[in-house]
Design a protein around this motif. Sequence first.
Motif, short mmCIF file in Angstrom:
data_model
loop_
_atom_site.label_atom_id
_atom_site.label_comp_id
_atom_site.label_asym_id
_atom_site.label_seq_id
_atom_site.Cartn_x
_atom_site.Cartn_y
_atom_site.Cartn_z
N SER A 26 -44.84 -61.09 68.46
CA SER A 26 -44.71 -59.63 68.29
C SER A 26 -46.06 -58.94 68.12
CB SER A 26 -43.82 -59.32 67.08
OG SER A 26 -44.32 -59.94 65.91
N GLY A 27 -47.14 -59.69 68.30
CA GLY A 27 -48.46 -59.11 68.17
C GLY A 27 -49.53 -60.02 68.74
N VAL A 28 -50.75 -59.52 68.80
CA VAL A 28 -51.88 -60.27 69.35
C VAL A 28 -53.04 -60.21 68.37
CG1 VAL A 28 -53.54 -60.45 71.24
CG2 VAL A 28 -51.18 -59.73 71.71
N ALA A 29 -53.75 -61.32 68.22
CA ALA A 29 -54.95 -61.35 67.39
C ALA A 29 -56.07 -62.08 68.12
CB ALA A 29 -54.67 -62.05 66.06
N ILE A 30 -57.27 -61.54 68.04
CA ILE A 30 -58.44 -62.23 68.59
C ILE A 30 -59.45 -62.52 67.49
CG2 ILE A 30 -58.18 -61.30 70.92
CD1 ILE A 30 -60.30 -59.25 70.25
N ASP A 31 -59.16 -62.09 66.27
CA ASP A 31 -59.98 -62.36 65.10
C ASP A 31 -59.08 -63.07 64.10
OD1 ASP A 31 -61.33 -62.24 62.61
OD2 ASP A 31 -62.47 -60.49 63.27
N SER A 32 -59.46 -64.27 63.69
CA SER A 32 -58.62 -65.06 62.80
C SER A 32 -58.34 -64.35 61.48
CB SER A 32 -59.27 -66.42 62.53
OG SER A 32 -60.55 -66.27 61.93
N ARG A 33 -59.25 -63.47 61.06
CA ARG A 33 -59.06 -62.75 59.80
C ARG A 33 -57.92 -61.75 59.89
NH1 ARG A 33 -65.23 -60.96 59.47
NH2 ARG A 33 -64.69 -60.66 61.67
N ASP A 34 -57.58 -61.31 61.10
CA ASP A 34 -56.50 -60.34 61.30
C ASP A 34 -55.20 -61.00 61.71
OD1 ASP A 34 -58.28 -58.23 60.80
OD2 ASP A 34 -58.96 -58.22 62.88
N ALA A 35 -55.22 -62.31 61.96
CA ALA A 35 -54.03 -63.01 62.44
C ALA A 35 -52.94 -63.02 61.38
CB ALA A 35 -54.39 -64.43 62.85
N LYS A 36 -51.71 -62.99 61.84
CA LYS A 36 -50.57 -63.00 60.91
C LYS A 36 -49.37 -63.64 61.61
CE LYS A 36 -49.17 -58.28 62.14
NZ LYS A 36 -50.12 -58.21 63.26
N ALA A 37 -48.33 -63.88 60.84
CA ALA A 37 -47.11 -64.45 61.40
C ALA A 37 -46.58 -63.54 62.50
CB ALA A 37 -46.06 -64.61 60.30
N GLY A 38 -46.20 -64.14 63.62
CA GLY A 38 -45.69 -63.38 64.75
C GLY A 38 -46.72 -63.10 65.82
N ASP A 39 -48.00 -63.29 65.49
CA ASP A 39 -49.07 -63.03 66.46
C ASP A 39 -49.27 -64.23 67.38
OD1 ASP A 39 -49.60 -60.55 65.42
OD2 ASP A 39 -51.45 -61.14 64.38
N ILE A 40 -49.81 -63.95 68.56
CA ILE A 40 -50.40 -65.01 69.38
C ILE A 40 -51.90 -64.86 69.23
CG2 ILE A 40 -50.28 -63.58 71.49
CD1 ILE A 40 -50.04 -66.24 73.06
N PHE A 41 -52.57 -65.93 68.83
CA PHE A 41 -54.01 -65.90 68.63
C PHE A 41 -54.69 -66.32 69.93
CE2 PHE A 41 -58.03 -68.00 67.31
CZ PHE A 41 -58.65 -66.88 66.74
#
Length: 227
Positions: A26-41
Amino acid sequence: MKPTSAQVLSNFCNGKLTGNPDYPVSGVAIDSRDAKAGDIFVCIVGDKNNGHKFVPAAYEQGCRCFLVSRDIVPLPGATYIQVEDTLDAFCTMGQKYLEQFSLRKIAVTGSVGKTTTIAKLAHKYVSEGKKVMLIAGDTFRAGAVEQLKEWADKTNSLFYGKDGIDPAGVIFDGFELAKKENVDIVLVDTAGRLQNKVNLMKELEKMNKVIDREIPGAPHETLLVID
């Protein structure tokens, strides 16, 4: 982002999926500090950093889905989509996801690289036969409108922008024109802002409300560009 299964995202970019195909992203992260459950890193490989080394940190933040370009030591309960080039695959995923909508808007905000990121996206979509419009929502930075206009010309994209006026007004007029021109994808450049600057965040909120009024459910994607 509407929840989309890992399998669907893998199919979008012809990736090799390992793990849970039904994992809802349900989301996208490219910074590990912003990553959360539901994201694709997204493990982006650059000149200075390799995103793969931040997979454990993103995992600790609750992220369980990863877009990678090499073999990774499996983490418990994690899902991996392996591709040749993560940045290219990420762009392809975004395109395929957005094709669910008749008109799309991507707002790019952050500290550096916003306008050039928009130009790269515009070039990719135009090359694939899409009709693209760039809207200059950064109306106060000196030269911002002219810079985006130059990129629009270089990428054969339509353009709308005016200097020194309310960004929400520019976006409203730009979307009116985009609908008349039957544009496929609208890319909006916005001014960089910090999350603790209330007035600037309210301005961004106002822009989103204008867009949602013009295209219900939009913006469909928002990208944070960081260095």
